[in-house]
Design a protein around this motif. Structure first.
Motif, PDB file in Angstrom:
ATOM      1  N   LEU A  81       0.322   1.031  -4.557  1.00 56.52           N
ATOM      2  CA  LEU A  81      -1.238   0.836  -4.249  1.00 56.52           C
ATOM      3  C   LEU A  81      -1.647  -0.486  -3.748  1.00 56.52           C
ATOM      4  CD1 LEU A  81      -3.198   2.994  -7.072  1.00 56.52           C
ATOM      5  CD2 LEU A  81      -2.591   3.696  -4.621  1.00 56.52           C
ATOM      6  N   LEU A  82      -0.948  -1.526  -4.427  1.00 53.46           N
ATOM      7  CA  LEU A  82      -1.051  -2.892  -3.681  1.00 53.46           C
ATOM      8  C   LEU A  82      -0.403  -3.162  -2.378  1.00 53.46           C
ATOM      9  CD1 LEU A  82      -2.152  -5.885  -4.278  1.00 53.46           C
ATOM     10  CD2 LEU A  82       0.209  -6.243  -5.275  1.00 53.46           C
ATOM     11  N   VAL A  83       0.511  -2.528  -2.112  1.00 51.24           N
ATOM     12  CA  VAL A  83       1.193  -2.852  -0.690  1.00 51.24           C
ATOM     13  C   VAL A  83      -0.032  -1.938   0.414  1.00 51.24           C
ATOM     14  CG1 VAL A  83       2.884  -1.907   0.980  1.00 51.24           C
ATOM     15  CG2 VAL A  83       3.483  -2.881  -1.510  1.00 51.24           C
ATOM     16  N   GLY A  84      -0.559  -0.771  -0.260  1.00 50.52           N
ATOM     17  CA  GLY A  84      -1.261   0.026   0.668  1.00 50.52           C
ATOM     18  C   GLY A  84      -2.498  -0.695   0.960  1.00 50.52           C
ATOM     19  N   LEU A 202      -8.707   3.297   5.417  1.00 52.24           N
ATOM     20  CA  LEU A 202      -8.378   4.719   4.617  1.00 52.24           C
ATOM     21  C   LEU A 202      -7.093   5.248   5.453  1.00 52.24           C
ATOM     22  CD1 LEU A 202     -11.656   6.477   3.671  1.00 52.24           C
ATOM     23  CD2 LEU A 202     -10.402   5.066   2.272  1.00 52.24           C
ATOM     24  N   LEU A 203      -7.105   5.268   6.531  1.00 43.88           N
ATOM     25  CA  LEU A 203      -5.885   5.982   7.209  1.00 43.88           C
ATOM     26  C   LEU A 203      -4.686   4.942   7.144  1.00 43.88           C
ATOM     27  CD1 LEU A 203      -7.571   7.442  10.412  1.00 43.88           C
ATOM     28  CD2 LEU A 203      -6.845   8.681   8.485  1.00 43.88           C
ATOM     29  N   THR A 204      -4.853   3.733   7.256  1.00 40.88           N
ATOM     30  CA  THR A 204      -3.703   2.944   7.126  1.00 40.88           C
ATOM     31  C   THR A 204      -3.288   2.605   5.820  1.00 40.88           C
ATOM     32  OG1 THR A 204      -4.821   1.490   9.002  1.00 40.88           O
ATOM     33  CG2 THR A 204      -3.301   0.133   7.790  1.00 40.88           C
ATOM     34  N   MET A 205      -4.039   2.853   4.899  1.00 39.57           N
ATOM     35  CA  MET A 205      -3.743   2.837   3.363  1.00 39.57           C
ATOM     36  C   MET A 205      -2.672   4.017   3.103  1.00 39.57           C
ATOM     37  SD  MET A 205      -5.842   1.909  -0.031  1.00 39.57           S
ATOM     38  CE  MET A 205      -5.141   1.791  -1.636  1.00 39.57           C
ATOM     39  N   ARG A 206      -3.300   5.033   3.521  1.00 38.87           N
ATOM     40  CA  ARG A 206      -2.716   6.270   3.239  1.00 38.87           C
ATOM     41  C   ARG A 206      -1.100   6.126   4.095  1.00 38.87           C
ATOM     42  NH1 ARG A 206      -4.069  11.522   6.510  1.00 38.87           N
ATOM     43  NH2 ARG A 206      -3.228  10.307   8.190  1.00 38.87           N
ATOM     44  N   TRP A 207      -1.166   5.649   5.182  1.00 39.24           N
ATOM     45  CA  TRP A 207       0.259   5.699   5.884  1.00 39.24           C
ATOM     46  C   TRP A 207       1.058   4.457   5.159  1.00 39.24           C
ATOM     47  CZ3 TRP A 207       1.496   0.708   8.455  1.00 39.24           C
ATOM     48  CH2 TRP A 207       2.635   0.759   9.274  1.00 39.24           C
ATOM     49  N   ALA A 208       0.554   3.289   4.795  1.00 44.79           N
ATOM     50  CA  ALA A 208       1.242   2.301   4.087  1.00 44.79           C
ATOM     51  C   ALA A 208       1.702   2.708   2.762  1.00 44.79           C
ATOM     52  CB  ALA A 208       0.196   0.950   3.767  1.00 44.79           C
ATOM     53  N   VAL A 209       1.169   3.484   2.025  1.00 49.60           N
ATOM     54  CA  VAL A 209       1.466   3.941   0.784  1.00 49.60           C
ATOM     55  C   VAL A 209       2.892   4.886   1.144  1.00 49.60           C
ATOM     56  CG1 VAL A 209       1.358   5.559  -1.150  1.00 49.60           C
ATOM     57  CG2 VAL A 209      -0.572   4.040  -0.625  1.00 49.60           C
TER      58      VAL A 209
END
Length: 288
Positions: A81-84, A202-209
Motif C-alpha cells: 500500500l505504501l508503494v501504491g 486511484l487508477l495509478t494506485m491500483r496499477w502500482a500495487v
C-alpha cells in the motif's frame, strides 16, 4: 464550474459500488496500520517447523523458513500500500504540473510535449525492470521506477482539460480582474482538473500495487522488507508448492489480498468518476 457535485438524499444508495470499495479498502488499510497488534509474531521470526499447515496460533501456517505467514500478510500490506500511495501521489502531482505547464507556459511547450511523447514511446515494463536492476531492489527504487513510466499519459489528459478550461468565460473574467497566472491556475483551472486527478490517483494506485507485486514475484523486491510480492516469490520458489496443499495457505492469501485491493480501488474509481463527472455518465447512458 462543472467538475464537482454534492451529495444529495440517497446518494450513498446510488453509489453503493464506491461505498463498498471504500469499505473494503479501509479494512485493508486498517489491517496494515495495526499490523503489529493483529499479528503477534514479527514477520522475520521463526515460529515453527518449515511449511507448517494452518493451526492454532498460526492462522496461515509457516513458510519454508518457519515464519508466520499471517504476519507476512498483514505486514506485507504496509509495503504494498505504501508503494501504491507513493507512486500514485507523485505521479498525479507530476502529471498535473507537466500537463498544466504544457498548456499554459508561454515558452517551452514543444519541448515539454516532446519529453512527454518520449516517455509514452518507451516500453514501460522493460524500463521498470532495468531501472530496478540498476538502482537495486528496494521500496524507493521500485517507487521511482514506477513513477517514471506512470505520469506521461495523464499529463496529456490534463493538458487537454486545461486547454478546454482556459477558453471558458469565467477564466477570462478572472484574468480581466488582474489575477496572476498562478492565481488563475489555482482558482479556475485546478477545480476543473481535480476530478481527473482524483481518478488518476486511484487508477495509478491500483496499477502500482499490481506492479509492485509483479516485481516482487520476479525477485526484484527488497528482500529485507516483507511485501505481498515477496511472499509470492518465496511461495513459487518452493518446489512442492502445487504438489501439496501449501498453495492454499501460502500463495492464495497474498494473491487474494492483491485482488481485493485492486477491486476496491477500481470500484471507487469507476463510481466516483461518474459521480464527479455526471455529464460523462449521462453521455454513457445515452449511448447504450
Amino acid at each position: 464550474m462543472s467538475g464537482w457535485v454534492t451529495l444529495g438524499p440517497g446518494a450513498w444508495q446510488r453509489h453503493a459500488t464506491a461505498a463498498s470499495g471504500a469499505i473494503l479498502l479501509l479494512v485493508i488499510v486498517v489491517l496494515a496500520a495495526t499490523a503489529p497488534l493483529v499479528a503477534h509474531n514479527p514477520p522475520g521470526l521463526t515460529v515453527g517447523p518449515p511449511v507448517t499447515p494452518p493451526g492454532r496460533g498460526l492462522p496461515l501456517g509457516t513458510n519454508v523458513l518457519g515464519q508466520d505467514l499471517y504476519s507476512h500478510l498483514v505486514h506485507g500490506a504496509r509495503t504494498s500500500l505504501l508503494v501504491g500511495f507513493l507512486v500514485a501521489a507523485s505521479s498525479t502531482a507530476m502529471a498535473a504540473a507537466v500537463g498544466t505547464a504544457s498548456a499554459m507556459a508561454p515558452r517551452g511547450r514543444e519541448l515539454i510535449l516532446a519529453v512527454v511523447d518520449l516517455f509514452l514511446a518507451i516500453p514501460s515494463v522493460p524500463l521498470v525492470v532495468l531501472l530496478v536492476v540498476f538502482l537495486g531492489p528496494g521500496l524507493w527504487s521500485v517507487s521511482l521506477a514506477l513513477l517514471v513510466i506512470s505520469w506521461a499519459a495523464y499529463a496529456r489528459v490534463v493538458r487537454a482539460q486545461v486547454l478546454s478550461t482556459v477558453r471558458k468565460e469565467y477564466v477570462s473574467a478572472v484574468r480581466a480582474l488582474g489575477a496572476s497566472e498562478a492565481r488563475v491556475v489555482r482558482t479556475a483551472i485546478l477545480p476543473e482538473v481535480a476530478p481527473i486527478l482524483f481518478t488518476k490517483f486511484l487508477l495509478t494506485m491500483r496499477w502500482a500495487v499490481v506492479m509492485e507485486a509483479g516485481l516482487g514475484l520476479l525477485g526484484l523486491a527488497d528482500p529485507g522488507r516483507v511485501s505481498w510480492g515477496l511472499t509470492l516469490h518465496q511461495a513459487f520458489g518452493y518446489p512442492l508448492l502445487f504438489l501439496t496443499n501449501a498453495w492454499l495457505w501460502w500463495a492464495t492469501p497474498p494473491a487474494l489480498a492483491i485482488v481485493l485491493t485492486t477491486v476496491g480501488l477500481m470500484a471507487m474509481g469507476r463510481d466516483i468518476d461518474l459521480w464527479l463527472n455526471p455529464a460523462a455518465a449521462d453521455q454513457g447512458r445515452a449511448g447504450r
